[in-house]
Design a protein around this motif. Structure first.
Motif, PDB file in Angstrom:
ATOM      1  N   ALA A  42       0.844  -1.217   0.000  1.00  6.78           N
ATOM      2  CA  ALA A  42       0.000   0.000   0.000  1.00  6.78           C
ATOM      3  C   ALA A  42       0.869   1.253   0.000  1.00  6.78           C
ATOM      4  N   THR A  43       0.417   2.274  -0.715  1.00  2.62           N
ATOM      5  CA  THR A  43       1.209   3.506  -0.837  1.00  2.62           C
ATOM      6  C   THR A  43       1.085   4.352   0.424  1.00  2.62           C
ATOM      7  N   GLU A  44       2.048   5.275   0.555  1.00  2.00           N
ATOM      8  CA  GLU A  44       2.021   6.192   1.701  1.00  2.00           C
ATOM      9  C   GLU A  44       0.722   7.005   1.667  1.00  2.00           C
ATOM     10  N   GLY A  45       0.138   7.161   2.845  1.00  2.00           N
ATOM     11  CA  GLY A  45      -1.095   7.949   2.946  1.00  2.00           C
ATOM     12  C   GLY A  45      -2.352   7.103   2.882  1.00  2.00           C
ATOM     13  N   THR A  46      -2.182   5.792   2.604  1.00  2.00           N
ATOM     14  CA  THR A  46      -3.350   4.896   2.631  1.00  2.00           C
ATOM     15  C   THR A  46      -3.940   4.911   4.041  1.00  2.00           C
ATOM     16  N   VAL A  47      -5.268   5.036   4.123  1.00  2.00           N
ATOM     17  CA  VAL A  47      -5.946   5.184   5.414  1.00  2.00           C
ATOM     18  C   VAL A  47      -6.945   4.050   5.627  1.00  2.00           C
ATOM     19  N   VAL A  48      -6.958   3.527   6.850  1.00  2.58           N
ATOM     20  CA  VAL A  48      -7.955   2.528   7.253  1.00  2.58           C
ATOM     21  C   VAL A  48      -8.777   3.136   8.393  1.00  2.58           C
ATOM     22  N   ILE A  49     -10.101   3.083   8.252  1.00  5.49           N
ATOM     23  CA  ILE A  49     -10.996   3.604   9.297  1.00  5.49           C
ATOM     24  C   ILE A  49     -11.999   2.513   9.650  1.00  5.49           C
ATOM     25  N   ALA A  50     -12.292   2.367  10.937  1.00  3.79           N
ATOM     26  CA  ALA A  50     -13.322   1.402  11.354  1.00  3.79           C
ATOM     27  C   ALA A  50     -14.338   2.106  12.242  1.00  3.79           C
ATOM     28  N   ASP A  51     -15.594   1.662  12.133  1.00  3.14           N
ATOM     29  CA  ASP A  51     -16.630   2.195  13.025  1.00  3.14           C
ATOM     30  C   ASP A  51     -16.436   1.698  14.445  1.00  3.14           C
ATOM     31  N   ALA A  52     -15.898   0.457  14.551  1.00  4.39           N
ATOM     32  CA  ALA A  52     -15.670  -0.119  15.880  1.00  4.39           C
ATOM     33  C   ALA A  52     -14.432  -1.005  15.824  1.00  4.39           C
ATOM     34  N   GLN A  53     -13.746  -1.140  16.957  1.00  2.40           N
ATOM     35  CA  GLN A  53     -12.617  -2.072  17.060  1.00  2.40           C
ATOM     36  C   GLN A  53     -12.896  -3.020  18.231  1.00  2.40           C
ATOM     37  N   THR A  54     -12.632  -4.307  17.993  1.00  7.42           N
ATOM     38  CA  THR A  54     -12.834  -5.268  19.087  1.00  7.42           C
ATOM     39  C   THR A  54     -11.544  -5.463  19.882  1.00  7.42           C
ATOM     40  N   GLN A  55     -10.405  -5.086  19.276  1.00  7.55           N
ATOM     41  CA  GLN A  55      -9.123  -5.230  19.982  1.00  7.55           C
ATOM     42  C   GLN A  55      -8.271  -3.991  19.780  1.00  7.55           C
ATOM     43  N   GLY A  56      -8.890  -2.818  20.027  1.00  2.00           N
ATOM     44  CA  GLY A  56      -8.160  -1.556  19.894  1.00  2.00           C
ATOM     45  C   GLY A  56      -6.976  -1.549  20.842  1.00  2.00           C
ATOM     46  N   ARG A  57      -5.815  -1.199  20.306  1.00  2.00           N
ATOM     47  CA  ARG A  57      -4.588  -1.232  21.112  1.00  2.00           C
ATOM     48  C   ARG A  57      -4.143   0.177  21.484  1.00  2.00           C
ATOM     49  N   GLY A  58      -3.661   0.337  22.717  1.00  2.00           N
ATOM     50  CA  GLY A  58      -3.102   1.601  23.159  1.00  2.00           C
ATOM     51  C   GLY A  58      -1.616   1.468  23.409  1.00  2.00           C
ATOM     52  N   ARG A  59      -0.982   2.544  23.854  1.00  2.00           N
ATOM     53  CA  ARG A  59       0.442   2.506  24.200  1.00  2.00           C
ATOM     54  C   ARG A  59       0.647   1.607  25.406  1.00  2.00           C
ATOM     55  N   LEU A  60       1.867   1.133  25.558  1.00  2.00           N
ATOM     56  CA  LEU A  60       2.305   0.365  26.722  1.00  2.00           C
ATOM     57  C   LEU A  60       1.398  -0.848  26.968  1.00  2.00           C
ATOM     58  N   GLY A  61       0.943  -1.458  25.863  1.00  2.00           N
ATOM     59  CA  GLY A  61       0.163  -2.705  25.964  1.00  2.00           C
ATOM     60  C   GLY A  61      -1.261  -2.524  26.466  1.00  2.00           C
ATOM     61  N   ARG A  62      -1.749  -1.281  26.500  1.00  2.00           N
ATOM     62  CA  ARG A  62      -3.104  -1.061  27.007  1.00  2.00           C
ATOM     63  C   ARG A  62      -4.154  -1.291  25.927  1.00  2.00           C
ATOM     64  N   THR A  63      -5.424  -1.320  26.374  1.00  3.96           N
ATOM     65  CA  THR A  63      -6.554  -1.459  25.451  1.00  3.96           C
ATOM     66  C   THR A  63      -7.082  -0.066  25.119  1.00  3.96           C
ATOM     67  N   TRP A  64      -7.524   0.144  23.857  1.00  2.00           N
ATOM     68  CA  TRP A  64      -8.168   1.420  23.511  1.00  2.00           C
ATOM     69  C   TRP A  64      -9.657   1.156  23.372  1.00  2.00           C
ATOM     70  N   VAL A  65     -10.444   1.730  24.261  1.00  2.00           N
ATOM     71  CA  VAL A  65     -11.896   1.501  24.264  1.00  2.00           C
ATOM     72  C   VAL A  65     -12.478   2.074  22.970  1.00  2.00           C
ATOM     73  N   SER A  66     -13.150   1.217  22.182  1.00  2.00           N
ATOM     74  CA  SER A  66     -13.540   1.606  20.817  1.00  2.00           C
ATOM     75  C   SER A  66     -14.999   1.309  20.511  1.00  2.00           C
ATOM     76  N   PRO A  67     -15.942   1.967  21.211  1.00  2.00           N
ATOM     77  CA  PRO A  67     -17.368   1.702  20.937  1.00  2.00           C
ATOM     78  C   PRO A  67     -17.766   2.120  19.525  1.00  2.00           C
ATOM     79  N   ALA A  68     -18.812   1.492  18.999  1.00  2.00           N
ATOM     80  CA  ALA A  68     -19.198   1.674  17.590  1.00  2.00           C
ATOM     81  C   ALA A  68     -19.811   3.044  17.300  1.00  2.00           C
ATOM     82  N   GLY A  69     -19.411   3.582  16.137  1.00  2.00           N
ATOM     83  CA  GLY A  69     -20.150   4.683  15.532  1.00  2.00           C
ATOM     84  C   GLY A  69     -19.965   6.074  16.109  1.00  2.00           C
ATOM     85  N   ARG A  70     -19.181   6.237  17.166  1.00  2.00           N
ATOM     86  CA  ARG A  70     -19.130   7.548  17.817  1.00  2.00           C
ATOM     87  C   ARG A  70     -17.843   8.304  17.551  1.00  2.00           C
ATOM     88  N   ASN A  71     -16.758   7.542  17.363  1.00  2.19           N
ATOM     89  CA  ASN A  71     -15.422   8.147  17.427  1.00  2.19           C
ATOM     90  C   ASN A  71     -14.635   7.879  16.158  1.00  2.19           C
TER      91      ASN A  71
END
Ligand code: BTN
Length: 265
Positions: A42-71
């Motif tokens: 994929a070329t530079e600038g390719t973007v992936v967006i999701a309405d919801a994530q079931t395994q959103g990852r944060g820094r330092l091994g944390r979870t990123w809370v990713s409810p559907a449709g809001r964010n």
């Protein structure tokens, strides 16, 4: 409501970022999807967006809370033409761009390395993952922005720390409009890093952060340190003056300002 790719395309001001776009109703993590696309060329600038994530990852091994449709849960493929020693600058530049986008809605500031705070609460976080060697290197820049989450949407333990643009402004935020603004800031700042170097961006980062000169405490993987924040090093590390007078570099950890955060300029 599902993310409207056509509405985003109509508002994009960028040359490259977001021109290749893949939207999903639900994924594990947009960073993983973008990584697989980058591996496949994929070329530079390719973007992936999701309405919801079931395994959103944060820094330092944390979870990123990713409810559907809001964010916004978004990952961007980057192929920086920079030496390895400068790759840390990309994450700071992305933090600057995200903070600038949030500031089109409400007052916001940066907390090292690239958290964005509004009304004293974290509203956005960035997770950069890198893969490959030298000429084949790519970065996946993952950005999570809480746009329309309400206090009750957050798990109990985050309710006093996490916020959203809606909580800060009392008004709903259109995801496509915010995304177009963010990609515009991101492409401009990222290109400026390549053309003009880190110095102007270091100054911008420092103006968006109230950290410099503040007494701070850092929870590093190896333990806790306290000192006065001096600014950013060339590789993006945070420089601290310890009470012993020695200088200390922070490359990973969580920063707290002793006495609390002030609003930035
Ligand atoms: C942080 O801990 O502050 C970083 C949070 C990064 C979250 C974003 S949401 C989109 C992308 N996909 C992920 O799994 N994480 C990042």
């Amino acid at each position: 409501m599902a993310f409207d790719a056509a509405a985003l395309a109509a508002q994009l001001t960028t040359q490259r970022f977001g021109r290749e776009l893949q939207c999903f109703e639900e994924v594990g993590s947009t960073n993983t999807v973008a990584r697989d696309l980058a591996r496949a060329g994929a070329t530079e600038g390719t973007v992936v967006i999701a309405d919801a994530q079931t395994q959103g990852r944060g820094r330092l091994g944390r979870t990123w809370v990713s409810p559907a449709g809001r964010n916004l849960y978004m990952s961007v493929v980057l192929r920086p033409r920079l030496p390895d020693t400068r790759l840390g600058q990309v994450s700071l530049v992305a933090g600057v761009a995200t903070c600038e986008a949030v500031r089109e809605w409400c007052d916001a500031l940066l907390k090292w390395p690239n958290d964005v705070l509004a009304a004293g609460r974290k509203v956005a976080g960035l997770l950069i993952e890198s893969e490959g060697e030298a000429n084949n290197r790519f970065l996946i820049l993952g950005i999570g922005v809480n746009l329309n989450t309400t206090r009750d949407d957050f798990p109990e333990e985050l309710r006093d720390k996490a916020g959203s643009l809606r909580m800060a402004t009392d008004a709903p935020v259109e995801r496509e409009r915010f995304t177009a603004s963010l990609l515009g800031h991101l492409e401009r700042r990222y290109d400026a890093l390549h053309v003009h170097g880190f110095e102007p961006l270091r100054a911008r980062w420092e103006s968006l952060s109230t950290l410099v000169g503040a007494q701070i405490c850092v929870e590093e993987p190896a333990g806790r340190v306290e000192g006065v924040a001096l600014g950013l090093d060339d590789d993006g590390a945070l420089r601290l003056r310890l009470s012993s007078g020695a200088e200390h570099r922070v490359v990973a950890g969580d920063v707290t300002v002793i006495g609390g955060y002030q609003s930035g300029s």
